[in-house]
Design a protein around this motif. Sequence first.
Motif, PDB file in Angstrom:
ATOM      1  N   GLN A 107     -12.637 -24.312   9.459  1.00  0.00           N
ATOM      2  CA  GLN A 107     -13.409 -24.291   8.214  1.00  0.00           C
ATOM      3  C   GLN A 107     -13.309 -22.920   7.541  1.00  0.00           C
ATOM      4  O   GLN A 107     -13.196 -22.835   6.310  1.00  0.00           O
ATOM      5  CB  GLN A 107     -14.864 -24.635   8.506  1.00  0.00           C
ATOM      6  N   ALA A 108     -13.312 -21.836   8.329  1.00  0.00           N
ATOM      7  CA  ALA A 108     -13.190 -20.486   7.768  1.00  0.00           C
ATOM      8  C   ALA A 108     -11.825 -20.306   7.116  1.00  0.00           C
ATOM      9  O   ALA A 108     -11.722 -19.704   6.036  1.00  0.00           O
ATOM     10  CB  ALA A 108     -13.418 -19.450   8.861  1.00  0.00           C
TER      11      ALA A 108
ATOM     12  N   GLN B 237      -9.987 -22.689   5.814  1.00  0.00           N
ATOM     13  CA  GLN B 237     -10.012 -23.490   4.595  1.00  0.00           C
ATOM     14  C   GLN B 237     -10.737 -22.717   3.484  1.00  0.00           C
ATOM     15  O   GLN B 237     -10.306 -22.725   2.340  1.00  0.00           O
ATOM     16  CB  GLN B 237     -10.728 -24.820   4.844  1.00  0.00           C
ATOM     17  N   TRP B 238     -11.802 -22.078   3.837  1.00  0.00           N
ATOM     18  CA  TRP B 238     -12.584 -21.293   2.855  1.00  0.00           C
ATOM     19  C   TRP B 238     -11.755 -20.131   2.313  1.00  0.00           C
ATOM     20  O   TRP B 238     -11.752 -19.883   1.114  1.00  0.00           O
ATOM     21  CB  TRP B 238     -13.852 -20.795   3.542  1.00  0.00           C
ATOM     22  N   ASP B 239     -11.021 -19.447   3.249  1.00  0.00           N
ATOM     23  CA  ASP B 239     -10.185 -18.331   2.827  1.00  0.00           C
ATOM     24  C   ASP B 239      -9.069 -18.805   1.899  1.00  0.00           C
ATOM     25  O   ASP B 239      -8.744 -18.126   0.912  1.00  0.00           O
ATOM     26  CB  ASP B 239      -9.569 -17.622   4.040  1.00  0.00           C
TER      27      ASP B 239
ATOM     28  N   ARG C 253      -9.132 -21.405  -0.138  1.00  0.00           N
ATOM     29  CA  ARG C 253      -9.712 -21.757  -1.446  1.00  0.00           C
ATOM     30  C   ARG C 253     -10.095 -20.491  -2.227  1.00  0.00           C
ATOM     31  O   ARG C 253      -9.946 -20.429  -3.442  1.00  0.00           O
ATOM     32  CB  ARG C 253     -10.947 -22.622  -1.264  1.00  0.00           C
ATOM     33  N   ALA C 254     -10.598 -19.506  -1.522  1.00  0.00           N
ATOM     34  CA  ALA C 254     -11.011 -18.270  -2.186  1.00  0.00           C
ATOM     35  C   ALA C 254      -9.802 -17.486  -2.690  1.00  0.00           C
ATOM     36  O   ALA C 254      -9.865 -16.824  -3.728  1.00  0.00           O
ATOM     37  CB  ALA C 254     -11.831 -17.412  -1.233  1.00  0.00           C
TER      38      ALA C 254
END
Length: 113
Positions: free
Chosen positions: A103-104, A106-108, A110-111
């Motif tokens: 999840q981290a 994926q967040w990175d 997207r960011a």
Amino acid sequence: MCARKALVALSEHVDHVVWERKLQPLKKSHLQPMGDLTGQSQGTAIMSWLWLTYGLADDDSEGLQDSLRIEWCKARAHRDRWVEEMQLLLEEMQRILLFLDWQARQWDERAGA
């Protein structure tokens, strides 16, 4: 060990030594679990004196022994269940850490996009 020494000392004063046949000195060989028969069938195993209970009416001792065996089996089943629960919990913890790592990432992504 200390309790047995105290019983020996006290029994000399009251002339009552019958318990010595039932409460033997504790040896390492006596510490074998009831279910650990190591190569013997259940019908031929010699049970340690630790698993035998004394002091109650002789006519009820067989029923008492059965009750003791049942309680031991229940305790063993509870222990086995807890071991399985611990294994499942450790596996679940590993999966949660992998999920949070994914999840981290994926967040990175997207960011950064």
